[in-house]
Motif scaffolding. Structure first.
Motif, PDB file in Angstrom:
ATOM      1  N   VAL A   6       0.913  -0.998   0.007  1.00  0.00           N
ATOM      2  CA  VAL A   6      -0.169   0.074   0.068  1.00  0.00           C
ATOM      3  C   VAL A   6       1.023   1.260   0.135  1.00  0.00           C
ATOM      4  O   VAL A   6       1.536   1.235   0.645  1.00  0.00           O
ATOM      5  N   PHE A   7       0.693   2.179  -0.954  1.00  0.00           N
ATOM      6  CA  PHE A   7       1.509   3.187  -1.017  1.00  0.00           C
ATOM      7  C   PHE A   7       0.504   4.627  -1.098  1.00  0.00           C
ATOM      8  O   PHE A   7      -0.375   4.711  -1.749  1.00  0.00           O
ATOM      9  N   LEU A   8       0.995   5.430  -0.084  1.00  0.00           N
ATOM     10  CA  LEU A   8       0.279   6.473   0.227  1.00  0.00           C
ATOM     11  C   LEU A   8       1.333   7.868  -0.519  1.00  0.00           C
ATOM     12  O   LEU A   8       2.289   7.949   0.057  1.00  0.00           O
ATOM     13  N   HIS A   9       0.612   8.530  -1.306  1.00  0.00           N
ATOM     14  CA  HIS A   9       1.345   9.449  -2.124  1.00  0.00           C
ATOM     15  C   HIS A   9       1.544  10.990  -1.302  1.00  0.00           C
ATOM     16  O   HIS A   9       0.840  11.201  -0.470  1.00  0.00           O
ATOM     17  N   GLY A  10       2.600  11.672  -1.768  1.00  0.00           N
ATOM     18  CA  GLY A  10       2.637  13.037  -1.309  1.00  0.00           C
ATOM     19  C   GLY A  10       1.878  14.166  -1.965  1.00  0.00           C
ATOM     20  O   GLY A  10       0.853  13.585  -2.688  1.00  0.00           O
ATOM     21  N   ILE A  11       2.183  15.389  -1.801  1.00  0.00           N
ATOM     22  CA  ILE A  11       1.452  16.504  -2.329  1.00  0.00           C
ATOM     23  C   ILE A  11       1.464  16.296  -3.947  1.00  0.00           C
ATOM     24  O   ILE A  11       2.339  15.920  -4.481  1.00  0.00           O
ATOM     25  N   GLY A  12       0.518  17.134  -4.599  1.00  0.00           N
ATOM     26  CA  GLY A  12       0.511  17.082  -6.112  1.00  0.00           C
ATOM     27  C   GLY A  12      -0.643  16.021  -6.500  1.00  0.00           C
ATOM     28  O   GLY A  12      -1.564  16.324  -5.813  1.00  0.00           O
ATOM     29  N   ASP A  13      -0.364  15.466  -7.630  1.00  0.00           N
ATOM     30  CA  ASP A  13      -1.474  15.030  -8.419  1.00  0.00           C
ATOM     31  C   ASP A  13      -1.552  13.517  -7.965  1.00  0.00           C
ATOM     32  O   ASP A  13      -2.397  12.924  -8.518  1.00  0.00           O
ATOM     33  N   GLY A  14      -0.680  13.085  -7.098  1.00  0.00           N
ATOM     34  CA  GLY A  14      -1.065  11.519  -6.653  1.00  0.00           C
ATOM     35  C   GLY A  14      -0.370  10.469  -7.359  1.00  0.00           C
ATOM     36  O   GLY A  14      -0.699   9.439  -7.080  1.00  0.00           O
ATOM     37  N   ASP A  15       0.513  11.030  -8.225  1.00  0.00           N
ATOM     38  CA  ASP A  15       1.578   9.924  -8.948  1.00  0.00           C
ATOM     39  C   ASP A  15       0.563   9.086  -9.873  1.00  0.00           C
ATOM     40  O   ASP A  15       0.721   7.805  -9.458  1.00  0.00           O
ATOM     41  N   PRO A  16      -0.453   9.585 -10.521  1.00  0.00           N
ATOM     42  CA  PRO A  16      -1.145   8.511 -11.430  1.00  0.00           C
ATOM     43  C   PRO A  16      -0.583   7.802 -12.208  1.00  0.00           C
ATOM     44  O   PRO A  16      -0.917   6.502 -12.763  1.00  0.00           O
ATOM     45  N   ARG A  17       0.720   7.797 -12.704  1.00  0.00           N
ATOM     46  CA  ARG A  17       1.505   7.042 -13.512  1.00  0.00           C
ATOM     47  C   ARG A  17       2.250   5.984 -12.800  1.00  0.00           C
ATOM     48  O   ARG A  17       3.029   5.037 -13.542  1.00  0.00           O
ATOM     49  N   GLY A  18       2.084   6.074 -11.586  1.00  0.00           N
ATOM     50  CA  GLY A  18       2.786   4.789 -10.771  1.00  0.00           C
ATOM     51  C   GLY A  18       4.316   5.123 -10.760  1.00  0.00           C
ATOM     52  O   GLY A  18       4.976   3.874 -10.806  1.00  0.00           O
ATOM     53  N   GLY A  19       4.834   6.252 -10.876  1.00  0.00           N
ATOM     54  CA  GLY A  19       6.298   6.262 -10.630  1.00  0.00           C
ATOM     55  C   GLY A  19       6.916   5.573  -9.400  1.00  0.00           C
ATOM     56  O   GLY A  19       8.147   5.193  -9.457  1.00  0.00           O
ATOM     57  N   TRP A  20       6.293   5.851  -8.468  1.00  0.00           N
ATOM     58  CA  TRP A  20       6.592   5.044  -7.091  1.00  0.00           C
ATOM     59  C   TRP A  20       7.030   3.608  -7.120  1.00  0.00           C
ATOM     60  O   TRP A  20       8.181   2.987  -6.914  1.00  0.00           O
ATOM     61  N   LEU A  21       5.994   2.689  -8.032  1.00  0.00           N
ATOM     62  CA  LEU A  21       6.299   1.393  -8.356  1.00  0.00           C
ATOM     63  C   LEU A  21       7.431   1.024  -9.445  1.00  0.00           C
ATOM     64  O   LEU A  21       7.844   0.221  -9.104  1.00  0.00           O
ATOM     65  N   GLU A  22       7.359   2.128 -10.399  1.00  0.00           N
ATOM     66  CA  GLU A  22       8.426   1.822 -11.135  1.00  0.00           C
ATOM     67  C   GLU A  22       9.945   1.968 -10.468  1.00  0.00           C
ATOM     68  O   GLU A  22      10.700   1.029 -10.750  1.00  0.00           O
ATOM     69  N   GLY A  23      10.026   2.620  -9.608  1.00  0.00           N
ATOM     70  CA  GLY A  23      11.202   3.121  -8.826  1.00  0.00           C
ATOM     71  C   GLY A  23      11.504   1.681  -8.113  1.00  0.00           C
ATOM     72  O   GLY A  23      12.558   1.134  -7.842  1.00  0.00           O
ATOM     73  N   LEU A  24      10.507   1.369  -7.481  1.00  0.00           N
ATOM     74  CA  LEU A  24      10.459   0.083  -6.408  1.00  0.00           C
ATOM     75  C   LEU A  24      10.863  -1.042  -7.195  1.00  0.00           C
ATOM     76  O   LEU A  24      11.897  -2.036  -6.912  1.00  0.00           O
ATOM     77  N   ASN A  25      10.390  -1.346  -8.345  1.00  0.00           N
ATOM     78  CA  ASN A  25      10.548  -2.693  -9.241  1.00  0.00           C
ATOM     79  C   ASN A  25      11.924  -2.618  -9.779  1.00  0.00           C
ATOM     80  O   ASN A  25      12.514  -3.575  -9.729  1.00  0.00           O
ATOM     81  N   ARG A  26      12.465  -1.351  -9.926  1.00  0.00           N
ATOM     82  CA  ARG A  26      13.782  -1.197 -10.525  1.00  0.00           C
ATOM     83  C   ARG A  26      14.747  -1.639  -9.464  1.00  0.00           C
ATOM     84  O   ARG A  26      15.792  -2.246  -9.628  1.00  0.00           O
ATOM     85  N   GLY A  27      14.429  -1.200  -8.288  1.00  0.00           N
ATOM     86  CA  GLY A  27      15.363  -1.542  -7.162  1.00  0.00           C
ATOM     87  C   GLY A  27      15.467  -2.999  -6.818  1.00  0.00           C
ATOM     88  O   GLY A  27      16.228  -3.714  -6.652  1.00  0.00           O
ATOM     89  N   LEU A  28      14.113  -3.717  -6.923  1.00  0.00           N
ATOM     90  CA  LEU A  28      13.686  -5.065  -6.796  1.00  0.00           C
ATOM     91  C   LEU A  28      14.552  -6.078  -7.742  1.00  0.00           C
ATOM     92  O   LEU A  28      15.241  -6.971  -7.446  1.00  0.00           O
ATOM     93  N   THR A  29      14.646  -5.456  -9.008  1.00  0.00           N
ATOM     94  CA  THR A  29      15.097  -6.378 -10.130  1.00  0.00           C
ATOM     95  C   THR A  29      16.870  -6.217  -9.972  1.00  0.00           C
ATOM     96  O   THR A  29      17.287  -7.267 -10.429  1.00  0.00           O
ATOM     97  N   GLN A  30      17.312  -4.904  -9.695  1.00  0.00           N
ATOM     98  CA  GLN A  30      18.591  -4.954  -9.307  1.00  0.00           C
ATOM     99  C   GLN A  30      19.115  -5.719  -8.217  1.00  0.00           C
ATOM    100  O   GLN A  30      20.339  -6.169  -8.391  1.00  0.00           O
TER     101      GLN A  30
END
Length: 605
Positions: A6-30
């Motif tokens: 479960v991810f709770l976003h910061g201020i702004g538009d709420g990260d609709p493109r899922g940049g948070w998950l992209e970053g997390l998956n990059r770290g997991l893959t590495q």
């Protein structure tokens, strides 16, 4: 994957493109893990609620109402310690980028842009904290989501503040397997002024652990962690770049990705192979088992139930650390383990091995009684440390009388040193004006022989954290003072070291006197050369005092310490003579010299 992220976003538009998950998956893959499917995540958006005037709702009820969660808090602390060991990250800021941070308090700075955000424009955050109706609307919106039964809760920036607020409002059936806050401004004093403090009581029985990850050069965090504001938080500083605040960059860091992977892709517990060959405990390993056995025995003698529970919890925490180091030693160093150590790894407290002769056991028992097994935690346990000694002596294969005489010896020496009389067992034991004895140093920890491979010596470095005494065993300490070693130790007392090293060597001499006194009480051979070691130490200390008095201020702290050491050495020397521990020529004093000068009447007759 049963656990939902479960991810709770910061201020702004709420990260609709899922940049948070992209970053997390990059770290997991590495890190060698499979990426997380979006279907196994929940990222509710609440930006419209935050930006629309007039939206409000009643705060949801607090659902965490456990009356006594002290046991859960102990287990929480153990899990926090495991995380700290696994990440190996600093818990404090390194100062990275601090010289580039703008001057001024967090709540007055404006205009330093990070992406599309003004990093110090925390209007939305303050509005959320101070507007109860708005908080109620956001929290109720979140509670309408399908969380499932087990979650990893991640809060970024403002989302971290909301996540903290959410913890004690969650449905009772939800378990937070891991709580991670990143780039959090929740420690900013301005957020809490004139408002109710978020999360007055941390739900230890609902949340397994809490790691707060912050970039010291992230202006939103102000370069500070959350622990000063929220004691349950464990802070870790990472470097993701100057002024960097993005959720994707935080979650792509190896440490954060590993925190998520530990829960989403748990590895099976490694079962260490047991060799068919009998492996003998080393002396230091045996001392370690004795130390832990003593700690568990001591718990039974603590009269205050609350203190006993805290002591037992702290002991388990220290034992966890030892077990982790033993496992690393066995796996990385490819070293076979004795059966007793396997028993320890499996969660038990092994039977104390009968490896000590009586004269050796006396030394071990004396060190145990003056050891704070749960260092650095300080718990008033009254007389439990000495009350446990006879039972430990019996476990070693001797009569309880041996333990009782060791206790008497300790008390005799302590009374001789303490001007006020009595022995303050419940606190750190003191000699003279509060000089610490061995209450901060353990008896003996695993001393592994050097082995090949990266990290093979980790057990040595890691266990040094099990108290300031590090790897020094009780008998090793005593043996190191015998003969020529004693002269070296005595020289170290006044060899130009600082006050701490002087006090440490005084502790060792106090212990030596205690052990030799106990041995004499048990009709065992004792070392009469102890007197000369004390006399040598006194001579050297007095020499330093004479030198410092010529130049230092009369009330110099170093001079005061040296004078206390001199006083303690004098008391020890008096005690040694009074209790028949000195050579006969020293005990007789002037009478010996007179006997040598006067004729023997019987001889004349």
């Amino acid at each position: 994957m049963a656990v939902k992220v479960v991810f709770l976003h910061g201020i702004g538009d709420g990260d609709p493109r899922g940049g948070w998950l992209e970053g997390l998956n990059r770290g997991l893959t590495q890190a060698g893990y499979e990426p997380i499917d979006r279907a196994n995540t929940l990222a509710p958006r609440y930006s419209a609620i935050l930006s629309t005037e007039g939206i409000g709702a009643k705060m949801p009820p607090v659902t965490y109402r456990v009356k006594d969660d002290s046991k859960a808090r102990f287990e929480f602390a153990r899990r926090q310690a495991r995380i700290q060991r696994s990440l190996g990250l600093p818990s404090t800021a390194s100062g990275l980028g601090a010289h580039l941070m703008p001057d001024g308090p967090l709540n007055t700075m404006q205009g330093f842009a990070v992406g599309h955000l003004s990093a110090y424009d925390l209007t939305q955050v303050r509005r959320y904290v101070r507007n109860e109706a708005l908080r109620g609307a956001v929290l109720r919106h979140l509670l309408d989501q399908d969380f499932g039964d087990e979650i990893i809760l991640i809060g970024h920036s403002l989302g971290s503040v909301i996540a903290i607020d959410l913890l004690d409002h969650l449905p009772e059936n939800i378990r937070v397997r891991r709580f991670i806050t990143i780039g959090s401004p929740a420690a900013a004093p301005s957020l809490h002024e004139g408002s109710e403090r978020l999360l007055k009581r941390f739900p230890y029985a609902r949340v397994d652990d809490w790691s707060n990850i912050f970039n010291p050069a992230d202006l939103v965090t102000g370069g500070r962690g959350l622990a000063p504001t929220f004691p349950a938080a464990q802070d870790f500083a990472i470097d993701i770049g100057f002024l960097e605040h993005g959720a994707g960059n935080y979650l792509g860091h190896p440490a954060v990705a590993n925190l998520v992977a530990q829960i989403t892709y748990p590895s099976k517990s490694l079962v260490l192979a047991k060799s068919g060959i009998a492996v003998r405990l080393t002396d230091s390993q045996a001392s370690l088992l004795l130390l832990l056995h003593y700690g568990h025995t001591l718990v039974r003698y603590i009269k205050d139930p609350a203190a006993a529970a805290r002591y037992a919890g702290a002991l388990r925490l220290r034992q966890d650390h030892v077990v982790a180091e033993i496992e690393e030693f066995a796996t990385v160093g490819q070293q076979p383990l004795a059966a007793e150590l396997h028993q320890l790894i499996d969660g038990g407290v092994p039977t104390v091995p009968h490896l000590w002769e009586l004269h050796e056991a006396v030394g071990e028992l004396a060190v145990l009684a003056l050891t704070n097994v749960v260092d650095p935690y300080e718990i008033d346990v009254d007389r439990a440390p000495v009350q446990a000694i006879p039972a430990v002596a019996f476990a070693l294969g001797f009569s309880t009388d041996v333990g009782e005489k060791v206790v008497r010896a300790i008390e005799d020496v302590q009374k001789a040193l303490d001007r006020r009389g009595g022995v303050p067992w419940g606190r750190v034991l003191g000699a003279a004006a509060g000089l610490a004895l061995l209450a901060a140093g353990p008896v003996g920890l695993i001393a592994a022989a050097p082995v090949g491979g990266a990290g093979a010596a980790a057990i040595v470095g890691g266990l040094a954290g099990f108290g300031p005494g590090g790897m020094v065993g009780g008998l090793a300490m005593l043996g190191g003072l015998a003969g020529a070693g004693g002269a070296l130790a005595a020289g170290a007392v006044a060899g130009g070291g600082d006050e701490q090293s002087s006090a440490l060597d005084l502790k060792t001499l106090v212990l030596r006197v205690t052990v030799e006194h106990a041995r004499k009480m048990l009709d065992l051979p004792f070392d009469q050369n102890l007197w000369y070691q004390l006399a040598d130490a006194e001579t050297r200390v007095c020499g330093q005092i004479n030198l410092f008095e010529a130049f230092s201020d009369p009330k110099s702290p170093r001079l005061a310490m040296l004078r206390e050491i001199e006083d303690s050495l004098g008391r020890l020397m008096t005690f040694v003579i009074a209790n028949g521990l000195a050579p006969r020529s020293i005990e007789a004093g002037d009478e010996v010299r007179l006997e040598a000068q006067e004729p023997d009447p019987a001889a004349i007759g």
